[in-house]
Design an enzyme around this catalytic site. Structure first.
Site, PDB file in Angstrom:
ATOM      1  N   HIS A 212       0.764  -1.031   0.060  1.00  0.00           N
ATOM      2  CA  HIS A 212       0.010  -0.070  -0.167  1.00  0.00           C
ATOM      3  C   HIS A 212       0.812   1.282  -0.171  1.00  0.00           C
ATOM      4  CE1 HIS A 212       0.579   1.284   4.235  1.00  0.00           C
ATOM      5  NE2 HIS A 212       0.575  -0.372   4.559  1.00  0.00           N
ATOM      6  N   CYS A 228       3.319  -5.382   6.339  1.00  0.00           N
ATOM      7  CA  CYS A 228       2.885  -4.969   5.041  1.00  0.00           C
ATOM      8  C   CYS A 228       3.879  -4.189   4.424  1.00  0.00           C
ATOM      9  CB  CYS A 228       1.658  -4.178   5.074  1.00  0.00           C
ATOM     10  SG  CYS A 228      -0.028  -4.883   5.582  1.00  0.00           S
TER      11      CYS A 228
END
Length: 253
Positions: A212, A228
Site C-alpha cells: 500500500h 505490510c
C-alpha cells in the site's frame, strides 16, 4: 492504462484498510498460523511455474459463487470450499502454478503462506499477465517486470521487530482505495495472498498482508510496519493503473 475494479466499504470493516497484518506504525495490533498445505502431486519433476513460461503468469478467476479446492488432482473429496466474491468483495482469483489435463494447481490465499491446491479448469476463467513484482527487503526496493524488462522501481518500507515481512511467493487478491488518500495507507492498497507469520488478527482482520501507499515517504527505506510493504503514493497509483489482480509478487529473503 488498465481498468481495475476498486473496492471500498465492506473492505474497511473486514480489516484490510484498518490493517491487514499491521500495515500501520508500531502502535497497532497482532496475526498467525493456519490450515495445512495441500499435498504436492507425486511426479518426477514439477512443471514450470506459470510466470516462468512464455506468456507470463496465468490467473484463474472463479466462474461461480464458490469453488471446490482439492488436495490432489482428480480427488473426489473437497478439501476447501472458497466463495467468490472473496471476503473483501473482490472476484476470487488464484495464481496458477501448474496445469495437468483438466486440473490446475493454484496458489491459495490461505495460511500457511505458500499453500497450494487443485481446482478444475472448468470452474475458472483463465487470463494472463506478463507482469510480476519483486520486493527486496534488504535493499528496501521494489521492481516491476514485464517479462525480463524493468518497468518501474522504487523504495519500500517493510515490517520490523517481531512483525517482519515474510519472504515468499504471493499475488494480488484485491485492490482497495482508502477513504483518505493522505492517511496511513496512502492512495491505494493491494491485498496480498499471504499473511503475517506472527500476528493472528489485526484490527478485525485475519492478519492479511498488503502492498500500500503511505503518507510518510520519509519512512521508506526502513523497517517500520507490522508486516505490510509500503511504497510511495506515486508508485502505488502507477501499480493500481497498470497491474492486474492476480499479478505475482515475490518477496525475497
Amino acid at each position: 492504462m488498465r481498468q481495475v475494479k476498486i473496492h471500498t466499504g465492506a473492505l474497511l470493516a473486514a480489516g484490510l484498510i484498518a490493517g491487514p497484518a499491521g500495515c500501520g506504525s508500531s502502535d497497532h495490533g497482532r496475526s498467525g498460523d493456519g490450515p495445512p498445505d495441500a499435498d504436492r502431486p507425486a511426479a518426477a519433476a514439477e512443471p514450470q511455474r506459470s510466470e516462468q513460461r512464455q506468456g507470463g503468469a496465468e490467473i484463474a478467476t472463479v466462474r461461480g459463487r464458490r469453488i471446490a479446492v482439492h488436495k490432489r488432482k482428480g480427488d473426489g473429496a473437497t478439501w476447501k470450499t472458497l466463495s467468490s466474491p472473496n471476503e473483501m468483495g473482490a472476484a476470487r482469483v488464484f495464481l496458477v502454478d501448474a496445469k495437468d489435463g483438466d486440473w490446475l494447481k493454484v496458489l491459495l490465499p490461505l495460511r500457511p503462506n505458500g499453500s497450494t491446491g487443485w481446482v478444475k479448469a472448468s470452474d475458472v476463467e483463465l487470463s494472463s499477465t506478463p507482469h510480476r513484482v519483486e520486493i527486496d527487503p534488504k535493499a528496501f526496493t521494489f521492481t516491476v517486470f514485464d517479462g525480463d524488462k524493468v518497468l518501474r522501481t522504487g523504495k519500500v518500507a517493510t515490517g520490523g521487530g517481531g512483525t517482519p515481512t515474510p519472504a515468499g511467493r504471493f499475488y494480488f487478491t484485491e485492490l482497495v482505495r482508502p477513504p483518505n488518500p493522505n492517511g496511513d495507507y496512502g492512495a491505494y492498497a493491494f491485498g496480498l495472498s499471504g499473511f503475517s507469520p506472527t500476528l493472528r488478527t489485526f484490527a478485525g482482520g485475519p492478519g492479511q498482508l498488503a502492498v500500500h501507499g503511505t503518507n510518510k515517504a520519509s519512512a521508506l527505506g526502513g523497517k517500520v510496519s507490522h508486516g505490510c510493504v509500503r511504497v510511495g503514493n506515486d508508485d502505488i497509483t502507477w501499480m493500481a493503473e497498470n497491474l492486474a489482480i492476480g499479478t505475482p509478487v515475490v518477496v525475497k529473503k
